[in-house]
Design a protein around this motif. Structure first.
Motif, mmCIF file in Angstrom:
data_model
loop_
_atom_site.group_PDB
_atom_site.id
_atom_site.type_symbol
_atom_site.label_atom_id
_atom_site.label_comp_id
_atom_site.label_asym_id
_atom_site.label_seq_id
_atom_site.Cartn_x
_atom_site.Cartn_y
_atom_site.Cartn_z
ATOM 1 N N ILE A 181 0.835 -1.206 0.000
ATOM 2 C CA ILE A 181 0.000 0.000 0.000
ATOM 3 C C ILE A 181 0.869 1.256 0.000
ATOM 4 N N TYR A 182 1.959 1.211 0.770
ATOM 5 C CA TYR A 182 2.891 2.349 0.777
ATOM 6 C C TYR A 182 3.425 2.626 -0.633
ATOM 7 N N LYS A 183 3.903 1.582 -1.308
ATOM 8 C CA LYS A 183 4.482 1.761 -2.631
ATOM 9 C C LYS A 183 3.432 2.166 -3.654
ATOM 10 N N LEU A 184 2.224 1.585 -3.548
ATOM 11 C CA LEU A 184 1.132 1.917 -4.468
ATOM 12 C C LEU A 184 0.822 3.410 -4.411
ATOM 13 N N ASN A 185 0.694 3.935 -3.212
ATOM 14 C CA ASN A 185 0.329 5.342 -3.071
ATOM 15 C C ASN A 185 1.519 6.272 -3.284
ATOM 16 N N PHE A 186 2.732 5.772 -3.082
ATOM 17 C CA PHE A 186 3.928 6.539 -3.438
ATOM 18 C C PHE A 186 3.921 6.842 -4.930
ATOM 19 N N PHE A 187 3.695 5.805 -5.752
ATOM 20 C CA PHE A 187 3.671 5.989 -7.203
ATOM 21 C C PHE A 187 2.467 6.824 -7.638
ATOM 22 N N SER A 188 1.296 6.579 -7.050
ATOM 23 C CA SER A 188 0.104 7.312 -7.469
ATOM 24 C C SER A 188 0.230 8.800 -7.133
ATOM 25 N N CYS A 189 0.818 9.138 -5.977
ATOM 26 C CA CYS A 189 1.021 10.544 -5.605
ATOM 27 C C CYS A 189 1.869 11.270 -6.640
ATOM 28 N N LEU A 190 2.981 10.672 -7.013
ATOM 29 C CA LEU A 190 3.908 11.339 -7.919
ATOM 30 C C LEU A 190 3.364 11.391 -9.343
ATOM 31 N N LEU A 191 2.635 10.368 -9.759
ATOM 32 C CA LEU A 191 2.002 10.405 -11.078
ATOM 33 C C LEU A 191 0.897 11.457 -11.127
ATOM 34 N N LEU A 192 0.163 11.621 -10.033
ATOM 35 C CA LEU A 192 -0.882 12.641 -9.980
ATOM 36 C C LEU A 192 -0.288 14.055 -9.984
ATOM 37 N N LEU A 193 0.859 14.241 -9.318
ATOM 38 C CA LEU A 193 1.542 15.534 -9.378
ATOM 39 C C LEU A 193 1.956 15.844 -10.815
ATOM 40 N N THR A 194 2.369 14.812 -11.544
ATOM 41 C CA THR A 194 2.718 14.970 -12.956
ATOM 42 C C THR A 194 1.495 15.396 -13.759
#
Length: 331
Positions: A90-103
């Motif tokens: 869950i940590y890694k999933l939301n790590f990637f989703s946060c940064l992709l959403l910032l993009t």
């Protein structure tokens, strides 16, 4: 064999209190964003959709911190193998989703400001596309986090929850993916989009353009200052994973401590996202005042006194042709 006892001792004293502070401060800010969208705002733009998804991703990411803080304590990881996989995944999933959403937010602001005429003409389609793009972001994040769900496990010897990759290839590949998606891609997109936006703003006549440029500077600076140190250490870890270039135990301990410190700094971005992307906006501040009034923290008289100046500022900015520009930049 280096036992890295210095790293474990540092983690026991530093990580638990730091993670709890980050969790509490970030959770409050992001919950407020979700509440604002749920009760006071209607999602009308792509940025609205992305901000809501970003707040949800930040909340889920922050919710893993109490578990990680507990596992970093003197007793080690006591929550079992299943929770180890779940929390790490869950940590890694939301790590990637946060940064992709910032993009995505950077690209949306570029389209809305630099390509303003085209963006305004296709507003209805854009809102539909934003929901589809958000769905694609979450699916991509799930796929990128699958190794974490698969290979995370409780390591009895170290009493820790760690990701143990099989063979010698998968670990450096995972590092490379994290570096690319977690830093280089968002940074490259931010740099291009915000450079184009600044160039557009410099040509504008709106009196708020200098403030808008400061906001952009803050967004990019916070991203670089919070993410660059950790990703620099990740490069060193990736090189060591491939070639085993570091053999000195003291150096390995120092690298381990640096990894923990820089990763903790990277978490601060989840606390700052609501202020960088939401609360800095006039409309968000107005909605926040409404919440405070409704729950009794602000009286009707105080609400009117605070609300009127903001209304006046908003009306003055609407005189200019760049109203959509300032609105998109959450000013």
């Amino acid at each position: 064999m280096c036992k890295k006892s210095e790293v474990r001792q540092f983690v026991q004293y530093f990580i638990p209190p730091f993670y709890i502070i980050v969790f509490l401060s970030g959770f409050v800010g992001n919950i407020l964003v979700v509440v604002l969208y749920a009760f006071y705002k209607r999602m009308k733009t792509m940025t609205d959709v992305y901000l809501l998804n970003l707040a949800i991703a930040d909340i889920l990411l922050l919710c893993t911190l109490p578990f990680l803080a507990l596992g970093a304590g003197k007793s080690g990881w006591i929550l079992g193998n299943f929770l180890c996989k779940t929390v790490k995944g869950i940590y890694k999933l939301n790590f990637f989703s946060c940064l992709l959403l910032l993009t995505c937010i950077s690209i949306d602001r570029y389209i809305a400001i630099v390509k303003a005429v085209k963006a305004h003409a296709s507003r209805n389609k854009i809102l539909l596309h934003s929901k589809l793009i958000s769905f694609i972001v979450w699916v991509t994040a799930v796929m990128l986090s699958l190794p974490e769900f698969r290979y995370s496990q409780k390591v009895e010897a170290q009493k820790s929850c760690s990701t143990v990759y099989p063979g010698k290839i998968l670990k450096p590949v995972a590092f490379a993916v994290q570096l690319t998606v977690g830093f280089f891609l968002p940074f490259a997109v931010m740099l291009f989009c915000y450079s184009m936006i600044i160039a557009k703003l410099l040509q504008a006549k709106t009196f708020q353009k200098h403030r808008a440029i400061k906001v952009i500077g803050a967004v990019v600076s916070v991203f670089v200052l919070s993410q660059l140190p950790y990703n620099t250490i990740m490069v060193l870890n990736a090189m060591d994973a491939v070639n085993i270039t570091i053999t000195d135990c003291k150096t390995l301990n120092n690298l381990g401590i640096a990894t923990q410190i820089t990763e903790s700094i990277a978490f601060l971005h989840s606390c700052l996202n609501p202020f960088l992307y939401a609360f800095i906006g006039v409309k968000f501040r107005q909605d926040l005042l409404k919440i405070l009034k409704d729950i009794g923290c602000v009286s009707q008289q105080q609400f009117r006194r605070l609300f009127k100046p903001q209304q006046a500022t908003w009306k003055r900015s609407s005189v200019h042709s760049e109203t959509e520009t300032t609105r998109t930049l959450s000013l």
